[in-house]
Design a protein around this motif. Structure first.
Motif, PDB file in Angstrom:
ATOM      1  N   PRO A 102       0.572  -0.742  -0.178  1.00  0.00           N
ATOM      2  CA  PRO A 102       0.041   0.312   0.010  1.00  0.00           C
ATOM      3  C   PRO A 102       0.903   1.107   0.126  1.00  0.00           C
ATOM      4  CG  PRO A 102      -0.930  -1.506   1.347  1.00  0.00           C
ATOM      5  CD  PRO A 102       0.912  -2.048   0.974  1.00  0.00           C
ATOM      6  N   LEU A 103       1.852   1.074   0.690  1.00  0.00           N
ATOM      7  CA  LEU A 103       3.105   2.378   0.858  1.00  0.00           C
ATOM      8  C   LEU A 103       3.992   2.832  -0.249  1.00  0.00           C
ATOM      9  CD1 LEU A 103       2.836   2.436   4.488  1.00  0.00           C
ATOM     10  CD2 LEU A 103       1.971   3.622   2.602  1.00  0.00           C
ATOM     11  N   GLN A 315       9.217  -2.230  12.068  1.00  0.00           N
ATOM     12  CA  GLN A 315       9.409  -1.904  13.330  1.00  0.00           C
ATOM     13  C   GLN A 315      10.278  -0.095  13.807  1.00  0.00           C
ATOM     14  OE1 GLN A 315       9.276  -3.829  16.243  1.00  0.00           O
ATOM     15  NE2 GLN A 315       7.854  -4.683  14.930  1.00  0.00           N
ATOM     16  N   PRO A 316       9.900   1.006  14.426  1.00  0.00           N
ATOM     17  CA  PRO A 316       9.758   1.507  14.623  1.00  0.00           C
ATOM     18  C   PRO A 316      12.614   2.164  14.887  1.00  0.00           C
ATOM     19  CG  PRO A 316       8.763   1.488  17.067  1.00  0.00           C
ATOM     20  CD  PRO A 316       8.710   0.204  15.952  1.00  0.00           C
ATOM     21  N   TYR A 321      10.828   3.774   8.954  1.00  0.00           N
ATOM     22  CA  TYR A 321       9.710   3.418   9.582  1.00  0.00           C
ATOM     23  C   TYR A 321       8.800   4.781   9.952  1.00  0.00           C
ATOM     24  CZ  TYR A 321       6.738   3.115  14.184  1.00  0.00           C
ATOM     25  OH  TYR A 321       5.465   2.798  14.796  1.00  0.00           O
ATOM     26  N   PHE A 322       9.793   6.022   9.611  1.00  0.00           N
ATOM     27  CA  PHE A 322       9.311   6.959   9.942  1.00  0.00           C
ATOM     28  C   PHE A 322       7.814   7.336   8.308  1.00  0.00           C
ATOM     29  CE2 PHE A 322      12.222   7.202  13.600  1.00  0.00           C
ATOM     30  CZ  PHE A 322      11.358   7.528  14.556  1.00  0.00           C
ATOM     31  N   GLU A 323       8.826   6.907   6.961  1.00  0.00           N
ATOM     32  CA  GLU A 323       8.018   7.068   6.396  1.00  0.00           C
ATOM     33  C   GLU A 323       6.262   6.222   5.832  1.00  0.00           C
ATOM     34  OE1 GLU A 323      10.366   6.424   2.650  1.00  0.00           O
ATOM     35  OE2 GLU A 323      12.258   7.241   3.670  1.00  0.00           O
ATOM     36  N   THR A 324       6.554   5.541   7.353  1.00  0.00           N
ATOM     37  CA  THR A 324       5.160   4.561   7.193  1.00  0.00           C
ATOM     38  C   THR A 324       4.366   4.944   7.662  1.00  0.00           C
ATOM     39  OG1 THR A 324       6.181   2.704   8.532  1.00  0.00           O
ATOM     40  CG2 THR A 324       6.853   2.730   5.547  1.00  0.00           C
ATOM     41  N   GLY A 325       5.246   5.063   9.326  1.00  0.00           N
ATOM     42  CA  GLY A 325       4.598   5.416  10.968  1.00  0.00           C
ATOM     43  C   GLY A 325       4.122   3.638  11.115  1.00  0.00           C
ATOM     44  N   SER A 326       3.445   3.393  11.881  1.00  0.00           N
ATOM     45  CA  SER A 326       2.349   2.140  11.330  1.00  0.00           C
ATOM     46  C   SER A 326       1.889   1.123  11.169  1.00  0.00           C
ATOM     47  CB  SER A 326       1.801   2.403  13.485  1.00  0.00           C
ATOM     48  OG  SER A 326       0.741   3.637  13.288  1.00  0.00           O
ATOM     49  N   LYS A 327       1.391   1.903   9.726  1.00  0.00           N
ATOM     50  CA  LYS A 327       0.686   1.255   8.564  1.00  0.00           C
ATOM     51  C   LYS A 327       1.568   0.465   8.405  1.00  0.00           C
ATOM     52  CE  LYS A 327      -1.930   5.645   7.199  1.00  0.00           C
ATOM     53  NZ  LYS A 327      -0.856   6.666   8.090  1.00  0.00           N
TER      54      LYS A 327
END
Length: 344
Positions: A102-103, A315-316, A321-327
């Protein structure tokens, strides 16, 4: 436990539009996190009910957020229960349907659960195994002690059956599970050693799980469910996967005291898998969502269709990770057909 130096086989992702080089390019090593630290960092959050959108539409359009850890207030909250009509042993025929990102594909690397074989051991040990041909194994559900009107999954039996079938060789060497602590499962499994001949495939067709071994199955109602079976003389490396069920939820369970008429049921679990090796470790979060639909009428259906979708998260500490957040960054779709073998 220090396990032998090992080689994790890389796997191409699992999509008709992505090749091996795209998936495995730019790999980085991810550090191991102690299980105690993971549990200590868990945030209290209510269980989330599975919205219909989780299973709707193509996987590349499935924008789903990691539901996070749930703080179970009672023993019942720590277990995923299934309707009583699922009790027994079932033959499973599994078919790969689709996969999506999705991303975008730029997010996909070895940190994504499902890219490496064994990185989603309890859901899809090898996502691409059933792309060309169906794969078969067995699953089992038994009566729950604390809630006799419902059933629970036989986790030890099921993980051995599913992993062996999808990896195409007898991979699971031992499994430990305590029904008194249903949020944890430990599995030791084998991977082919680098440069060694392939492991002996299962069955004559190499696409069917081996006949269930009573020594690997858990005992319903026992205080602890552990299993071991001897490893053949093979050139393998052993890996240990610690699996934590960090959240769960369902819709479609009958109310207490209500008539047990088979109806569609949807259940989901969020897993954190910590795979340990002597050189490195991998940590991955993934969520399995299954919708069970009885295919015939009556109190004990003989056939059930299961729509399964597995979401993979970063994972963080992952570099993207910071491009996706928790998606969810990868979504895998399977169709399972269950045929009843016998009641438990």
């Amino acid at each position: 436990t220090v396990l032998p130096h090992g080689h994790v086989p890389r796997r191409s992702v699992i999509s008709r539009c992505v090749d091996r080089r795209t998936v495995l390019g730019g790999l980085s090593v991810i550090g191991i996190i102690s299980p105690a630290a993971q549990l200590a960092a868990a945030q209290a959050a209510p269980a989330v009910q599975p919205p219909t959108s989780w299973l709707a539409g193509p996987p590349e359009k499935a924008v789903v957020t990691n539901p996070g850890n749930s703080w179970a207030l009672t023993d019942r909250d720590r277990q995923l229960y299934y309707p009583a009509w699922l009790e027994g042993t079932w033959d499973v025929t599994a078919r790969f349907i689709d996969a999506g990102f999705p991303l975008g594909q730029k997010i996909i690397s070895r940190e994504v659960p499902g890219v490496l074989k064994g990185s989603m051991l309890v859901s899809l040990a090898d996502v691409g195994a059933a792309m060309e041909h169906p794969v078969t194994w067995q699953v089992r559900y038994h009566r729950a002690d604390a809630t006799p009107e419902l059933v629970t999954a036989d986790r030890v039996f099921n993980v051995q059956q599913e992993a062996d079938a999808l990896l195409l060789y007898p991979a699971v060497r031992s499994a430990e599970y305590d029904p008194g602590n249903p949020t944890r499962l430990a599995v030791v499994y084998a991977t082919p050693r680098k440069g060694a001949p392939p492991l002996t495939p299962l069955g004559s067709g190499a696409t069917t799980a081996s006949t269930p071994d009573s020594s690997i199955g858990s005992t319903p109602g026992s205080a602890s469910g552990g299993a071991q079976r001897p490893a053949a003389v093979e050139s393998v490396d052993l890996r240990k996967a610690e699996l934590f069920v960090n959240n769960r939820g369902s819709t479609g369970l009958p109310a207490e005291g209500a008539e047990q008429t088979p109806q569609p049921f949807t259940g989901w679990e969020l897993y954190r898998q910590v795979t340990q090796g002597s050189r490195q470790g991998l940590v991955g979060d993934y969520m399995q969502v299954q919708r069970f639909t009885p295919q015939d009428v009556g109190p004990s259906p003989g056939a059930v269709a299961v729509q399964m979708r597995v979401f993979a998260f970063l994972q963080p500490q992952d570099r993207l990770y910071f491009e996706t957040g928790s998606k969810a960054v990868a979504v895998y779709d399977y169709q399972l057909q269950l045929q009843r073998v016998s009641p438990l």
